[in-house]
Write an enzyme that holds these catalytic residues in place. Sequence first.
Site, PDB file in Angstrom:
ATOM      1  N   LYS A 155       3.800   1.468  -3.440  1.00  0.00           N
ATOM      2  CA  LYS A 155       3.327   0.571  -4.469  1.00  0.00           C
ATOM      3  C   LYS A 155       4.119   1.030  -5.866  1.00  0.00           C
ATOM      4  O   LYS A 155       4.233  -0.033  -6.833  1.00  0.00           O
ATOM      5  CB  LYS A 155       1.348   1.289  -4.728  1.00  0.00           C
TER       6      LYS A 155
ATOM      7  N   ASP B 292      -6.654  -3.820  -7.319  1.00  0.00           N
ATOM      8  CA  ASP B 292      -7.173  -2.576  -7.195  1.00  0.00           C
ATOM      9  C   ASP B 292      -8.043  -2.487  -8.240  1.00  0.00           C
ATOM     10  O   ASP B 292      -9.527  -2.321  -8.477  1.00  0.00           O
ATOM     11  CB  ASP B 292      -6.343  -1.148  -7.739  1.00  0.00           C
TER      12      ASP B 292
ATOM     13  N   GLY C 225      -5.688  12.251  -9.926  1.00  0.00           N
ATOM     14  CA  GLY C 225      -4.889  11.374  -8.886  1.00  0.00           C
ATOM     15  C   GLY C 225      -4.102   9.834  -9.262  1.00  0.00           C
ATOM     16  O   GLY C 225      -4.455   9.410 -10.400  1.00  0.00           O
ATOM     17  N   GLY C 226      -3.698   9.704  -9.276  1.00  0.00           N
ATOM     18  CA  GLY C 226      -3.094   8.153  -8.652  1.00  0.00           C
ATOM     19  C   GLY C 226      -3.865   7.184  -9.433  1.00  0.00           C
ATOM     20  O   GLY C 226      -3.823   6.408  -9.981  1.00  0.00           O
TER      21      GLY C 226
ATOM     22  N   GLY D 213     -10.885  13.234 -11.104  1.00  0.00           N
ATOM     23  CA  GLY D 213     -10.510  13.823 -10.526  1.00  0.00           C
ATOM     24  C   GLY D 213      -8.950  13.530 -11.375  1.00  0.00           C
ATOM     25  O   GLY D 213      -9.718  12.395 -12.506  1.00  0.00           O
TER      26      GLY D 213
ATOM     27  N   GLY E 190     -16.602   3.193  -2.617  1.00  0.00           N
ATOM     28  CA  GLY E 190     -15.767   2.237  -2.391  1.00  0.00           C
ATOM     29  C   GLY E 190     -15.623   1.160  -1.984  1.00  0.00           C
ATOM     30  O   GLY E 190     -14.450   0.626  -2.133  1.00  0.00           O
TER      31      GLY E 190
ATOM     32  N   THR F 274       0.399  -1.413  -0.149  1.00  0.00           N
ATOM     33  CA  THR F 274       0.238   0.231   0.268  1.00  0.00           C
ATOM     34  C   THR F 274       1.208   0.818  -0.261  1.00  0.00           C
ATOM     35  O   THR F 274       2.404   1.064  -0.145  1.00  0.00           O
ATOM     36  CB  THR F 274      -1.148  -0.033   1.485  1.00  0.00           C
TER      37      THR F 274
HETATM   38  P1  NAP Z   1      -5.404  11.699  -5.367  1.00  0.00           P
HETATM   39  O1  NAP Z   1      -3.363  11.246  -5.883  1.00  0.00           O
HETATM   40  O2  NAP Z   1      -3.897  12.259  -3.822  1.00  0.00           O
HETATM   41  O3  NAP Z   1      -5.761  12.989  -5.620  1.00  0.00           O
HETATM   42  C1  NAP Z   1      -6.413  13.756  -5.181  1.00  0.00           C
HETATM   43  C2  NAP Z   1      -7.518  13.746  -6.211  1.00  0.00           C
HETATM   44  O4  NAP Z   1      -8.334  15.129  -5.516  1.00  0.00           O
HETATM   45  C3  NAP Z   1      -7.070  14.842  -7.558  1.00  0.00           C
HETATM   46  O5  NAP Z   1      -7.729  14.899  -8.226  1.00  0.00           O
HETATM   47  C4  NAP Z   1      -7.134  16.858  -6.227  1.00  0.00           C
HETATM   48  O6  NAP Z   1      -6.728  18.034  -7.756  1.00  0.00           O
HETATM   49  C5  NAP Z   1      -8.499  16.095  -6.363  1.00  0.00           C
HETATM   50  N1  NAP Z   1      -8.594  16.837  -4.609  1.00  0.00           N
HETATM   51  C6  NAP Z   1      -8.555  16.767  -4.057  1.00  0.00           C
HETATM   52  N2  NAP Z   1      -9.217  17.789  -3.473  1.00  0.00           N
HETATM   53  C7  NAP Z   1      -9.674  18.510  -3.252  1.00  0.00           C
HETATM   54  C8  NAP Z   1     -10.439  19.593  -3.759  1.00  0.00           C
HETATM   55  N3  NAP Z   1     -10.762  20.320  -2.560  1.00  0.00           N
HETATM   56  N4  NAP Z   1     -11.222  20.277  -5.026  1.00  0.00           N
HETATM   57  C9  NAP Z   1     -11.212  19.393  -6.025  1.00  0.00           C
HETATM   58  N5  NAP Z   1     -10.178  18.316  -6.922  1.00  0.00           N
HETATM   59  C10 NAP Z   1      -9.525  18.196  -4.898  1.00  0.00           C
HETATM   60  O7  NAP Z   1      -5.814  10.458  -4.549  1.00  0.00           O
HETATM   61  P2  NAP Z   1      -5.200   8.934  -4.935  1.00  0.00           P
HETATM   62  O8  NAP Z   1      -4.452   8.813  -3.883  1.00  0.00           O
HETATM   63  O9  NAP Z   1      -5.936   8.760  -6.215  1.00  0.00           O
HETATM   64  O10 NAP Z   1      -7.214   8.602  -3.935  1.00  0.00           O
HETATM   65  C11 NAP Z   1      -8.253   9.277  -3.940  1.00  0.00           C
HETATM   66  C12 NAP Z   1      -9.347   8.494  -4.148  1.00  0.00           C
HETATM   67  O11 NAP Z   1      -9.487   7.291  -3.772  1.00  0.00           O
HETATM   68  C13 NAP Z   1      -9.132   8.345  -2.592  1.00  0.00           C
HETATM   69  O12 NAP Z   1     -10.463   9.149  -2.177  1.00  0.00           O
HETATM   70  C14 NAP Z   1      -9.662   7.732  -2.088  1.00  0.00           C
HETATM   71  O13 NAP Z   1      -9.865   6.878  -0.509  1.00  0.00           O
HETATM   72  C15 NAP Z   1      -9.866   6.556  -3.193  1.00  0.00           C
HETATM   73  N6  NAP Z   1      -9.134   4.661  -2.980  1.00  0.00           N
HETATM   74  C16 NAP Z   1     -10.599   3.931  -2.609  1.00  0.00           C
HETATM   75  C17 NAP Z   1      -9.886   2.762  -2.984  1.00  0.00           C
HETATM   76  C18 NAP Z   1     -11.259   1.850  -2.926  1.00  0.00           C
HETATM   77  O14 NAP Z   1     -10.597   0.869  -2.257  1.00  0.00           O
HETATM   78  N7  NAP Z   1     -12.287   1.463  -2.825  1.00  0.00           N
HETATM   79  C19 NAP Z   1      -8.022   2.714  -2.651  1.00  0.00           C
HETATM   80  C20 NAP Z   1      -7.407   3.772  -3.078  1.00  0.00           C
HETATM   81  C21 NAP Z   1      -7.904   4.946  -2.883  1.00  0.00           C
HETATM   82  P3  NAP Z   1      -5.505  18.357  -8.104  1.00  0.00           P
HETATM   83  O15 NAP Z   1      -5.098  17.489  -9.001  1.00  0.00           O
HETATM   84  O16 NAP Z   1      -6.616  20.011  -8.511  1.00  0.00           O
HETATM   85  O17 NAP Z   1      -5.291  18.181  -6.596  1.00  0.00           O
END
Ligand code: NAP
Length: 289
Positions: free
Chosen positions: A71, A107, A133-134, A131, A251, A67
């Site tokens: 990763k 994932d 992000g990763g 979004g 999720g 995790t």
């Molecule tokens: P990350 O890389 O930190 O990306 C965060 C994203 O959220 C970016 O696109 C960012 O936009 C946007 N964001 C953050 N704050 C914001 C705001 N106030 N207004 C608008 N956009 C905002 O996160 P990640 O690792 O990809 O994870 C994303 C989600 O996946 C999380 O919610 C996590 O809980 C979920 N997840 C779920 C699982 C599951 O098993 N269900 C597993 C892993 C992750 P900018 O690019 O503009 O900053």
Amino acid sequence: MVYNGHTRTCGLIGNPVEHTYSPLMHNYLAEETNINMVYVPFLVDADKVEEAVKGAFALNLLGCNVTVPHKSAVIPYLVDVDPLAKRIGAVNTLVRQENGFKGYNTDMPGLYRAMCKDGVDPKGQDCLILGAGGVARAVAVMLADKEAQSICILNRTYERAAEIAAEINEMTGRELAKAMLLSEYINLPEDKKYIAIQATTVGMHPNVDNAIIEADDFYKRLQVAYDLIYRPGETLFMKLARKNGVKACNGVGMLVYQGIISYELWNNIHVSDEEAEILCRLITEALGV
Ligand code: NAP
């Protein structure tokens, strides 16, 4: 479960690992499928990733989950990497081979299997990713692999969405993906019904009063809304989707199926959707959502 000299060990490599539900999931599955396996968390610092992977192999571990933040960092220490994990650039599962571990990403197959269980197939469908992000990037790769008709990536920061769209278009050799600012959703055709996947952190506990887009006319364009957040169990994004008559899922399904697929890879068995459903209830209960 009685642990003895034949017990195999699997575990989670990450930092932090205290929040994890993986031991609950895998130890439950071991019990249910009658496999002599135990699963434990391993807290690993960033400068110890190589030692951890090599040490896990030396200690005869059957496999590991990986995790954040390791990763991608584990990849150089693997003997092989599955093509999907390579394309995503992130490994969350190590499976023991003769000379070391092979890396997989479960994932995205996990999200896909959760969608299939819900009767949602992205093949031939117009999809929105909220979004960039990763996780959003991995979702885009999965949707491209599953032959989505179109992929639109909406993000607060346009450049990050544009980067992913360009990568997907290069990967597929066609203009499959495009990038938009969140506010540009109003330009999406109103006669299409999109599959939306919410992959930002907006709305996650404790900021439960926020949704990435709050306008009803956005949700009217959707056929189904997936929020990858699992705490709270019903996010504002999901509430708004439901208010507009759109099916919404959290999720937990992705979380459970990524674990199930890892477990299947380690033990060479199939876990049924019925068992997955029980596990979803168990995890939901443990999350208290
Ligand atoms: P990350 O890389 O930190 O990306 C965060 C994203 O959220 C970016 O696109 C960012 O936009 C946007 N964001 C953050 N704050 C914001 C705001 N106030 N207004 C608008 N956009 C905002 O996160 P990640 O690792 O990809 O994870 C994303 C989600 O996946 C999380 O919610 C996590 O809980 C979920 N997840 C779920 C699982 C599951 O098993 N269900 C597993 C892993 C992750 P900018 O690019 O503009 O900053």
